[in-house]
Scaffold this motif. Structure first.
Motif, PDB file in Angstrom:
ATOM      1  N   VAL A   6       0.878  -1.112   0.203  1.00  0.00           N
ATOM      2  CA  VAL A   6      -0.101   0.073  -0.025  1.00  0.00           C
ATOM      3  C   VAL A   6       0.939   1.179  -0.046  1.00  0.00           C
ATOM      4  O   VAL A   6       1.741   1.392   0.870  1.00  0.00           O
ATOM      5  CB  VAL A   6      -0.994  -0.051   1.274  1.00  0.00           C
ATOM      6  N   GLY A   7       0.895   2.080  -1.131  1.00  0.00           N
ATOM      7  CA  GLY A   7       1.887   3.240  -1.176  1.00  0.00           C
ATOM      8  C   GLY A   7       2.708   3.045  -2.312  1.00  0.00           C
ATOM      9  O   GLY A   7       3.512   2.203  -2.337  1.00  0.00           O
ATOM     10  N   GLY A   8       2.463   4.018  -3.342  1.00  0.00           N
ATOM     11  CA  GLY A   8       3.303   4.080  -4.545  1.00  0.00           C
ATOM     12  C   GLY A   8       4.097   5.386  -4.589  1.00  0.00           C
ATOM     13  O   GLY A   8       4.538   5.663  -5.781  1.00  0.00           O
ATOM     14  N   GLY A   9       4.473   5.965  -3.427  1.00  0.00           N
ATOM     15  CA  GLY A   9       5.139   7.131  -3.615  1.00  0.00           C
ATOM     16  C   GLY A   9       6.855   6.793  -4.020  1.00  0.00           C
ATOM     17  O   GLY A   9       7.158   6.860  -5.228  1.00  0.00           O
ATOM     18  N   LEU A  10       7.805   6.460  -3.039  1.00  0.00           N
ATOM     19  CA  LEU A  10       8.963   6.291  -3.387  1.00  0.00           C
ATOM     20  C   LEU A  10       9.475   4.914  -3.030  1.00  0.00           C
ATOM     21  O   LEU A  10      10.057   3.925  -3.828  1.00  0.00           O
ATOM     22  CB  LEU A  10       9.831   7.232  -2.996  1.00  0.00           C
ATOM     23  N   SER A  11       9.409   4.457  -1.519  1.00  0.00           N
ATOM     24  CA  SER A  11       9.647   3.039  -1.002  1.00  0.00           C
ATOM     25  C   SER A  11       8.958   2.147  -1.600  1.00  0.00           C
ATOM     26  O   SER A  11       9.384   0.883  -1.842  1.00  0.00           O
ATOM     27  CB  SER A  11       9.775   3.339   0.206  1.00  0.00           C
ATOM     28  N   GLY A  12       7.666   2.239  -1.802  1.00  0.00           N
ATOM     29  CA  GLY A  12       6.869   1.084  -2.395  1.00  0.00           C
ATOM     30  C   GLY A  12       7.444   0.628  -3.701  1.00  0.00           C
ATOM     31  O   GLY A  12       7.552  -0.644  -3.785  1.00  0.00           O
ATOM     32  N   PRO A  13       7.457   1.320  -4.735  1.00  0.00           N
ATOM     33  CA  PRO A  13       7.944   0.829  -6.018  1.00  0.00           C
ATOM     34  C   PRO A  13       9.423   0.285  -5.937  1.00  0.00           C
ATOM     35  O   PRO A  13       9.670  -0.838  -6.439  1.00  0.00           O
ATOM     36  CB  PRO A  13       8.038   2.025  -6.846  1.00  0.00           C
ATOM     37  N   LEU A  14      10.267   0.726  -4.944  1.00  0.00           N
ATOM     38  CA  LEU A  14      11.437   0.281  -4.834  1.00  0.00           C
ATOM     39  C   LEU A  14      11.317  -1.212  -4.129  1.00  0.00           C
ATOM     40  O   LEU A  14      12.319  -2.131  -4.675  1.00  0.00           O
ATOM     41  CB  LEU A  14      12.348   1.223  -3.953  1.00  0.00           C
ATOM     42  N   LEU A  15      10.465  -0.974  -3.234  1.00  0.00           N
ATOM     43  CA  LEU A  15      10.562  -2.395  -2.436  1.00  0.00           C
ATOM     44  C   LEU A  15       9.917  -3.417  -3.485  1.00  0.00           C
ATOM     45  O   LEU A  15      10.415  -4.625  -3.414  1.00  0.00           O
ATOM     46  CB  LEU A  15       9.752  -2.332  -1.156  1.00  0.00           C
ATOM     47  N   SER A  16       8.984  -2.980  -4.194  1.00  0.00           N
ATOM     48  CA  SER A  16       8.543  -3.892  -5.206  1.00  0.00           C
ATOM     49  C   SER A  16       9.475  -4.615  -6.062  1.00  0.00           C
ATOM     50  O   SER A  16       9.652  -5.586  -6.584  1.00  0.00           O
ATOM     51  CB  SER A  16       7.282  -3.399  -5.846  1.00  0.00           C
ATOM     52  N   ILE A  17      10.601  -3.932  -6.511  1.00  0.00           N
ATOM     53  CA  ILE A  17      11.806  -4.333  -7.638  1.00  0.00           C
ATOM     54  C   ILE A  17      12.425  -5.171  -6.643  1.00  0.00           C
ATOM     55  O   ILE A  17      12.907  -6.488  -7.241  1.00  0.00           O
ATOM     56  CB  ILE A  17      12.466  -3.040  -7.717  1.00  0.00           C
ATOM     57  N   PHE A  18      12.694  -4.973  -5.334  1.00  0.00           N
ATOM     58  CA  PHE A  18      13.795  -6.037  -4.457  1.00  0.00           C
ATOM     59  C   PHE A  18      12.830  -7.218  -4.502  1.00  0.00           C
ATOM     60  O   PHE A  18      13.032  -8.536  -4.617  1.00  0.00           O
ATOM     61  CB  PHE A  18      14.089  -5.454  -3.279  1.00  0.00           C
ATOM     62  N   LEU A  19      11.513  -7.568  -4.026  1.00  0.00           N
ATOM     63  CA  LEU A  19      10.877  -8.506  -3.937  1.00  0.00           C
ATOM     64  C   LEU A  19      10.519  -9.182  -4.972  1.00  0.00           C
ATOM     65  O   LEU A  19      10.725 -10.512  -5.099  1.00  0.00           O
ATOM     66  CB  LEU A  19       9.129  -8.078  -3.171  1.00  0.00           C
ATOM     67  N   SER A  20      10.201  -8.676  -6.314  1.00  0.00           N
ATOM     68  CA  SER A  20      10.233  -9.212  -7.536  1.00  0.00           C
ATOM     69  C   SER A  20      11.585 -10.009  -7.850  1.00  0.00           C
ATOM     70  O   SER A  20      11.524 -11.226  -8.242  1.00  0.00           O
ATOM     71  CB  SER A  20      10.058  -8.446  -8.528  1.00  0.00           C
ATOM     72  N   ALA A  21      12.670  -9.521  -7.617  1.00  0.00           N
ATOM     73  CA  ALA A  21      13.768 -10.118  -7.583  1.00  0.00           C
ATOM     74  C   ALA A  21      14.003 -11.385  -6.882  1.00  0.00           C
ATOM     75  O   ALA A  21      14.742 -12.183  -7.391  1.00  0.00           O
ATOM     76  CB  ALA A  21      14.919  -9.197  -7.478  1.00  0.00           C
ATOM     77  N   ARG A  22      13.350 -11.398  -5.758  1.00  0.00           N
ATOM     78  CA  ARG A  22      13.384 -12.646  -4.977  1.00  0.00           C
ATOM     79  C   ARG A  22      12.300 -13.664  -5.252  1.00  0.00           C
ATOM     80  O   ARG A  22      11.954 -14.671  -4.660  1.00  0.00           O
ATOM     81  CB  ARG A  22      13.126 -12.360  -3.527  1.00  0.00           C
TER      82      ARG A  22
END
Length: 429
Positions: A6-22
């Motif tokens: 929940v939240g697509g400002g800055l940390s949300g999209p960055l974390l989604s990149i890390f989680l996808s890589a896993r």
């Protein structure tokens, strides 16, 4: 696993990149429009300063090279005092001790663009989260519900996820508002100011901070008391240098809206492997150390590492243990740096002390590191940085009566002591 962010400002999209890589599936929802197709949201700082912690996170996501193309290096502060020539104060003694000014909308668009291209990542803008069930990791969205294995609250200082978590756990929450707010103005490129610096106009009743942009303009943030302030009178009386730099200053002031400054401290940050908070949702800070975005990005790095080592319930608890003591320290440092920016740069004694700090760092680069350098130009945890700075202050106080060769000899002797004491204090924590 399926992560709901929940939240697509800055940390949300960055974390989604890390989680996808896993290999995780990610669904991210954001109540605001897509930053790639809409103007920047009001009430949010236009410019950000990327420092060492943010750079480390962006490098880990494979994004730093692209972000750097959008950024302007800031090699120090250019201080503008009435009746005096602007004075430049470098951030450090080495060329890599600099900050990078980047516009929020450009950085947000880049992060969203990269996240959207990741395998298993879905983004939904204009989609408010109406409710969260912390026990089942379920979100209620307009017209539907969606469930996952865990929910990440990256939804800012007024977090819906945090509110739901604390209804479930009766958590602790404290939100402080500074009696000062801010307006954002634009200094045009025609003003001719050097752009590889953060420009400061300090006054007892107001403070202006200007970040450079690629087009040569500067985004000027005017900090002033929220109540009883006349911005035009304040600038004319305490920050007169700004008047000539902004030809349409009256029009800009008439159109600008006052935004508030807030700090958030809270606990817990997580629940049973089902919910976890990152960024401003758990530790919003005043902007005066320039660490809000950088510390949020560091959250993503630490959370990603913990998820690589543990199942979610253990990972979330380990992440909170690793981060919360240090972000509490950051809140203290950020408030203190407000007075340093407003008052310290006008004090000859404070300026001399900072120059001495940098000179000692040059002479003893491993043993003596200024607090600002530790916070902004390293990834030493904030609490460890403050402890080391206090150790150095005690050594400086003990050596205050020494001069010349005796002072140098004392510092040489202290070199090993400082390093050993720092290692011992860090181990004890």
């Amino acid at each position: 696993m399926k992560a709901l962010i929940v939240g697509g400002g800055l940390s949300g999209p960055l974390l989604s990149i890390f989680l996808s890589a896993r290999g995780h599936e990610v669904e991210l929802v954001e109540r605001r429009p897509d930053p790639r197709t809409s103007p920047p949201a009001g009430g949010r700082s236009i410019n950000l300063g990327v420092s060492a912690r943010g750079i480390r996170a962006l490098r880990a996501a494979g994004l730093w090279a692209e972000v750097r193309k959008l950024a302007v290096p800031m090699r120090g502060r250019m201080v503008h005092l009435p009746g005096k020539a602007p004075a430049f104060h470098p951030y450090g003694r080495s060329r890599d001790q600099i900050l990078h000014s980047v516009r929020r909308d450009g950085l947000a668009s880049l992060l969203v663009e990269r996240a959207e291209k990741q395998s298993g990542v879905r983004l939904a803008f204009d989609t408010p989260c109406l409710a969260v069930d912390p026990d089942t990791a379920t979100l209620t969205l307009p017209g539907r519900q969606v469930s996952g294995d865990f929910v990440v609250g990256a939804d800012g200082a007024s977090s819906v996820v945090r509110t739901a978590l604390h209804r479930r756990l009766a958590g602790n929450f404290r939100r402080d508002h500074l009696e000062w707010g801010y307006l954002e103005l634009t200094i045009p490129a025609s003003a001719g100011l050097p752009i590889e610096a953060l420009h400061l106009w300090p006054g007892s009743g107001g403070l202006a901070v200007a970040h450079p942009n690629l087009d040569g303009s500067l985004t000027c943030t005017l900090f002033l008391p929220r109540h009883g302030s006349d911005p035009a009178a304040l600038i004319a009386g305490q920050l007169p240098g700004l008047t000539a730099l902004i030809p349409d200053l009256p029009d800009q002031l008439a159109a600008a809206e006052m935004s508030t400054l807030t700090t958030v401290r809270t606990s817990p940050w997580q629940h049973d492997g089902r919910v976890v908070l990152v960024g401003d949702a758990c530790h919003a800070v005043y902007p005066f150390y320039g660490q809000g975005m950088n510390s949020s990005f560091e959250d993503c790095v630490v959370l990603d590492r913990c998820l690589s080592e543990h199942p979610p319930a253990e990972a979330f608890a380990a992440y909170e243990r690793a981060r919360r003591p240090h972000t509490d320290v950051l809140a203290e440092l950020s408030e203190r740096n407000f007075f340093d920016l407003r008052d310290g740069v006008r004090s000859p004694l404070a300026v001399a002390r900072k120059r001495l700090d940098l000179e000692l760092h040059r002479l003893f680069p491993n043993a003596w590191v200024p607090l600002y350098t530790l916070v902004s130009h390293t990834t030493v945890p904030y609490g460890d940085a403050l402890r080391r700075a206090r150790t150095q202050e005690r050594i400086a106080a003990a050596a205050a009566g020494l001069t010349g060769a005796a002072l140098v000899a004392a510092l040489v002797a202290a070199k090993g002591i400082t390093a050993r004491r720092f290692r011992r204090e860090r181990t004890s924590t």
